[in-house]
Design an enzyme around this catalytic site. Structure first.
Site, PDB file in Angstrom:
ATOM      1  N   LYS A  24      25.971  21.500  80.887  1.00  0.00           N
ATOM      2  CA  LYS A  24      25.312  22.591  80.748  1.00  0.00           C
ATOM      3  C   LYS A  24      26.402  23.842  80.631  1.00  0.00           C
ATOM      4  CE  LYS A  24      23.574  26.166  82.127  1.00  0.00           C
ATOM      5  NZ  LYS A  24      23.946  27.558  81.610  1.00  0.00           N
ATOM      6  N   GLU A  67      33.793  24.874  92.221  1.00  0.00           N
ATOM      7  CA  GLU A  67      35.048  25.783  91.910  1.00  0.00           C
ATOM      8  C   GLU A  67      34.609  27.047  91.916  1.00  0.00           C
ATOM      9  OE1 GLU A  67      37.285  27.895  90.857  1.00  0.00           O
ATOM     10  OE2 GLU A  67      37.639  26.806  88.869  1.00  0.00           O
ATOM     11  N   CYS A  78      39.332  32.827  87.008  1.00  0.00           N
ATOM     12  CA  CYS A  78      39.052  32.501  88.677  1.00  0.00           C
ATOM     13  C   CYS A  78      40.397  32.511  89.178  1.00  0.00           C
ATOM     14  CB  CYS A  78      38.350  31.050  88.741  1.00  0.00           C
ATOM     15  SG  CYS A  78      39.074  29.783  87.722  1.00  0.00           S
ATOM     16  N   GLU A  85      35.590  39.753  94.241  1.00  0.00           N
ATOM     17  CA  GLU A  85      35.938  39.331  92.779  1.00  0.00           C
ATOM     18  C   GLU A  85      35.465  40.096  91.588  1.00  0.00           C
ATOM     19  OE1 GLU A  85      34.646  35.444  90.971  1.00  0.00           O
ATOM     20  OE2 GLU A  85      36.747  34.881  90.740  1.00  0.00           O
TER      21      GLU A  85
HETATM   22  P1  NAI Z   1      27.298  31.967  87.320  1.00  0.00           P
HETATM   23  O1  NAI Z   1      28.176  31.554  88.527  1.00  0.00           O
HETATM   24  O2  NAI Z   1      25.919  32.452  87.571  1.00  0.00           O
HETATM   25  O3  NAI Z   1      27.345  31.148  85.957  1.00  0.00           O
HETATM   26  C1  NAI Z   1      28.090  30.132  85.888  1.00  0.00           C
HETATM   27  C2  NAI Z   1      27.448  28.972  85.321  1.00  0.00           C
HETATM   28  O4  NAI Z   1      26.263  28.704  86.289  1.00  0.00           O
HETATM   29  C3  NAI Z   1      26.593  29.357  83.925  1.00  0.00           C
HETATM   30  O5  NAI Z   1      26.434  27.920  83.359  1.00  0.00           O
HETATM   31  C4  NAI Z   1      25.311  29.494  84.368  1.00  0.00           C
HETATM   32  O6  NAI Z   1      24.240  29.280  83.314  1.00  0.00           O
HETATM   33  C5  NAI Z   1      25.004  28.600  85.514  1.00  0.00           C
HETATM   34  N1  NAI Z   1      24.017  28.834  86.500  1.00  0.00           N
HETATM   35  C6  NAI Z   1      23.500  30.159  86.638  1.00  0.00           C
HETATM   36  N2  NAI Z   1      22.278  30.041  87.845  1.00  0.00           N
HETATM   37  C7  NAI Z   1      22.219  28.772  87.917  1.00  0.00           C
HETATM   38  C8  NAI Z   1      21.376  28.066  88.839  1.00  0.00           C
HETATM   39  N3  NAI Z   1      20.682  28.849  89.744  1.00  0.00           N
HETATM   40  N4  NAI Z   1      21.608  26.792  88.875  1.00  0.00           N
HETATM   41  C9  NAI Z   1      22.470  26.396  88.135  1.00  0.00           C
HETATM   42  N5  NAI Z   1      23.402  26.839  87.378  1.00  0.00           N
HETATM   43  C10 NAI Z   1      23.310  28.213  87.334  1.00  0.00           C
HETATM   44  O7  NAI Z   1      28.063  33.149  87.072  1.00  0.00           O
HETATM   45  P2  NAI Z   1      27.797  34.874  86.177  1.00  0.00           P
HETATM   46  O8  NAI Z   1      26.608  35.347  86.846  1.00  0.00           O
HETATM   47  O9  NAI Z   1      27.809  34.349  84.914  1.00  0.00           O
HETATM   48  O10 NAI Z   1      28.973  35.592  86.676  1.00  0.00           O
HETATM   49  C11 NAI Z   1      29.044  36.594  87.660  1.00  0.00           C
HETATM   50  C12 NAI Z   1      30.339  36.595  88.566  1.00  0.00           C
HETATM   51  O11 NAI Z   1      30.520  35.192  88.742  1.00  0.00           O
HETATM   52  C13 NAI Z   1      31.477  37.011  87.500  1.00  0.00           C
HETATM   53  O12 NAI Z   1      31.575  38.196  87.698  1.00  0.00           O
HETATM   54  C14 NAI Z   1      32.587  36.250  88.334  1.00  0.00           C
HETATM   55  O13 NAI Z   1      32.917  37.114  89.576  1.00  0.00           O
HETATM   56  C15 NAI Z   1      32.180  34.847  88.633  1.00  0.00           C
HETATM   57  N6  NAI Z   1      32.568  33.756  87.933  1.00  0.00           N
HETATM   58  C16 NAI Z   1      33.518  32.763  88.483  1.00  0.00           C
HETATM   59  C17 NAI Z   1      34.019  31.988  87.484  1.00  0.00           C
HETATM   60  C18 NAI Z   1      34.977  31.033  87.977  1.00  0.00           C
HETATM   61  O14 NAI Z   1      35.839  30.519  87.156  1.00  0.00           O
HETATM   62  N7  NAI Z   1      35.348  30.680  89.041  1.00  0.00           N
HETATM   63  C19 NAI Z   1      33.437  31.750  86.065  1.00  0.00           C
HETATM   64  C20 NAI Z   1      32.122  32.557  86.021  1.00  0.00           C
HETATM   65  C21 NAI Z   1      31.828  33.705  86.749  1.00  0.00           C
END
Ligand code: NAI
Ligand code: MG
Length: 479
Positions: free
Chosen positions: A175, A250, A285, A381
């Site tokens: 996904k 992660e 990250c 972050e």
């Molecule tokens: P997010 O963690 O919500 O999104 C990451 C993935 O999770 C996307 O594919 C999204 O569609 C999916 N997702 C979202 N809600 C979900 C749910 N309830 N169940 C299963 N999958 C779900 O992150 P978002 O909102 O895009 O970004 C917010 C913050 O998260 C960023 O500002 C950053 O601080 C952090 N982040 C950290 C990352 C990393 O590499 N560790 C990558 C992306 C975001």
């Protein structure tokens, strides 16, 4: 396909329409213009993909491992053959500078290549018992696995998560993030082109709370790997535990980059700039988002850093600047809110601090100096080109500050004192330590977090542990 801007789901070795007609428009963050449309997949679509993957599992896990390796190698080659096209799509979809997108594509190819070589080496051991017994272990795949991919390194993290899963005999349902879904679909198409059995690698696009949640909570899933934010990771982990599904999280970081006066300061400047500005505009990250610098070199270092930051070019990724736009309006709002928080907590930044006055989600490389470690901009972050500088007086204080944060993903130190580097490596609470180069290491080196940064390891041979389970077989042989 990108040419007409409309994609479908990739399930069972082909592009197929989603159940519903709702679509997600993905935009180019440099222009805010429409780039392409993908289906807003639903729980029903996830169901179909998981069922298709389940049907493909036996053939894939029982395939001669050398043949699995050959297929993964062929996918690596196919990704390399389409390097420029994939990098261009990634740049348009995510915003990142073209040369960084090329690096990400190369990295994805390298993951498939590396794990291609591992496919026929996932072996167990024999355990000596008393003479009446023979005992051995089997390393078996988990089965049907899901990978939820974030938007910051879409094709790269896909390679990181999917390649070890497939190499060790699992099948996958991916996904991708709704902001950057395109390269996942392209990689699935390439897998089919090079001869992957249908159903081994499936991609369901959609929103996180709908398609992502359906995947994380799917009762027929045997393993889920998630990269993203802490709150979403908590939801994914909770959903997985409900089904007793193997889970790997992660979850980002707020990583300390520690600079001592005995360091090669030019190398430390390079590492600092690469770690927070010139890689994906700080949306990484493993960004070096907390600079801990010794008071003896603090003023000089920050002065030189401000000069380097001011010289960075900021612009559309397709023009290959040093810093591209942020991925989305939401991320832009989040980062610019933190610029306000930073001004309240630490005063005017020494460089940057503004959004660019043009369409697209551009933010200047920004340095806040003399930040208290308790400040939000030192603890939370931000995921943008925003650095917090915290001075320290001695090694003890530096190591305490390095660990005084909820996250524990990576940590870096710049010093010419070998003993100090090793002391830091021993004391710091992080999954990996960089000495004298930020982002040191590669596909071969295990990666993952401690504390709020999550658990489980990807990359290197350790990733195979995340995707396999051990079965012990004990035979009584004297009767
Ligand atoms: P997010 O963690 O919500 O999104 C990451 C993935 O999770 C996307 O594919 C999204 O569609 C999916 N997702 C979202 N809600 C979900 C749910 N309830 N169940 C299963 N999958 C779900 O992150 P978002 O909102 O895009 O970004 C917010 C913050 O998260 C960023 O500002 C950053 O601080 C952090 N982040 C950290 C990352 C990393 O590499 N560790 C990558 C992306 C975001
Ligand atoms: Mg996009």
């Amino acid at each position: 396909m990108i040419d007409d801007g409309k994609y479908e789901l990739f399930v069972g070795g082909e592009f197929v329409p989603a159940e519903g007609s709702e679509t997600i428009t993905t935009t180019n963050p440099a222009t805010e213009e429409r780039l392409a449309e993908v289906p807003a997949g639903t729980a029903g679509d996830v169901d179909r993909a998981v069922a298709t993957a389940t049907d493909a599992l036996d053939d894939w896990r029982l395939l001669d491992p050398a043949e699995r390796g050959r297929l993964l190698h062929a996918l690596a080659d196919a990704i390399r053959d389409e390097r420029d096209r994939l990098a261009r799509i990634e740049t348009l979809d995510n915003g990142k500078p073209l040369s960084q997108a090329r690096r990400d594509v190369d990295g994805a190819a390298r993951y498939f290549e590396y794990y291609a070589g591992v496919a026929d080496k996932v072996q167990g051991e024999s355990i000596p018992l008393s003479a009446e017994y023979v005992d051995y272990t089997l390393r078996e795949p988990l089965g049907v696995t899901g990978q939820i991919i974030p938007w910051n390194l879409p094709i790269n993290i896909l390679g990181r998560s999917v390649a070890p899963a497939l190499a060790s005999g699992n099948v996958s349902v991916v996904k991708p993030a709704e902001q950057t879904p395109l390269t996942a679909l392209e990689v699935a198409r390439l897998a089919d082109d090079v001869g992957f059995p249908p159903g081994v690698l499936n991609v369901v696009t959609g929103y996180g709370p709908e398609a992502g949640a359906a995947l994380a909570g799917h009762p027929d899933l045997d393993g889920i790997s998630f990269t993203g934010s802490v709150p979403t990771g908590r939801e994914v982990g909770t959903a997985a535990v409900e089904n007793i599904t193997h889970v790997h999280l992660e979850l980002g970081g707020k990583s300390p980059n520690v600079v001592f006066p005995d360091a090669d300061l030019e190398a430390a400047l390079d590492g600092t700039v690469t770690g927070i500005f010139a890689t994906n505009a700080g949306q990484v990250c493993s960004a070096g988002s907390r600079l801990l610098v010794h008071e003896d070199v603090h003023a000089e270092f920050v002065d030189r850093l401000a000069g380097r930051a001011a010289d960075l070019t900021v612009g559309p990724g397709i023009e290959d600047p040093d810093v591209g736009p942020l991925v989305s309006a939401e991320q832009f709002e989040k980062v610019t809110r933190y610029l306000d928080v930073g001004r309240e907590e630490a005063g005017e930044p020494v460089v940057g601090g503004e959004a660019l006055d043009r369409p697209g989600y551009f933010v200047e490389p920004t340095v806040f100096d003399d930040v208290a470690n308790e400040a939000r901009i030192a603890q939370e972050e931000i995921f943008g080109p925003v650095l917090s500088v915290i001075p320290f007086a001695d090694e003890t204080e530096a190591f305490e500050l390095a660990n005084a944060v909820d996250y524990g993903l990576v940590a870096g130190i710049f010093t010419s004192d070998v003993g100090r580097a090793h002391r830091f490596a021993r004391e710091v609470e992080a999954g990996q330590v960089y000495v004298n180069e930020w982002f040191a290491g590669g596909v071969e080196t295990p990666f993952g977090g401690r504390k709020r940064s999550g658990f489980g390891r990807e990359k290197g041979l350790e990733a195979i542990d995340s995707y396999t389970t051990t079965k012990n077989v004990c035979l009584r042989i004297d009767r």
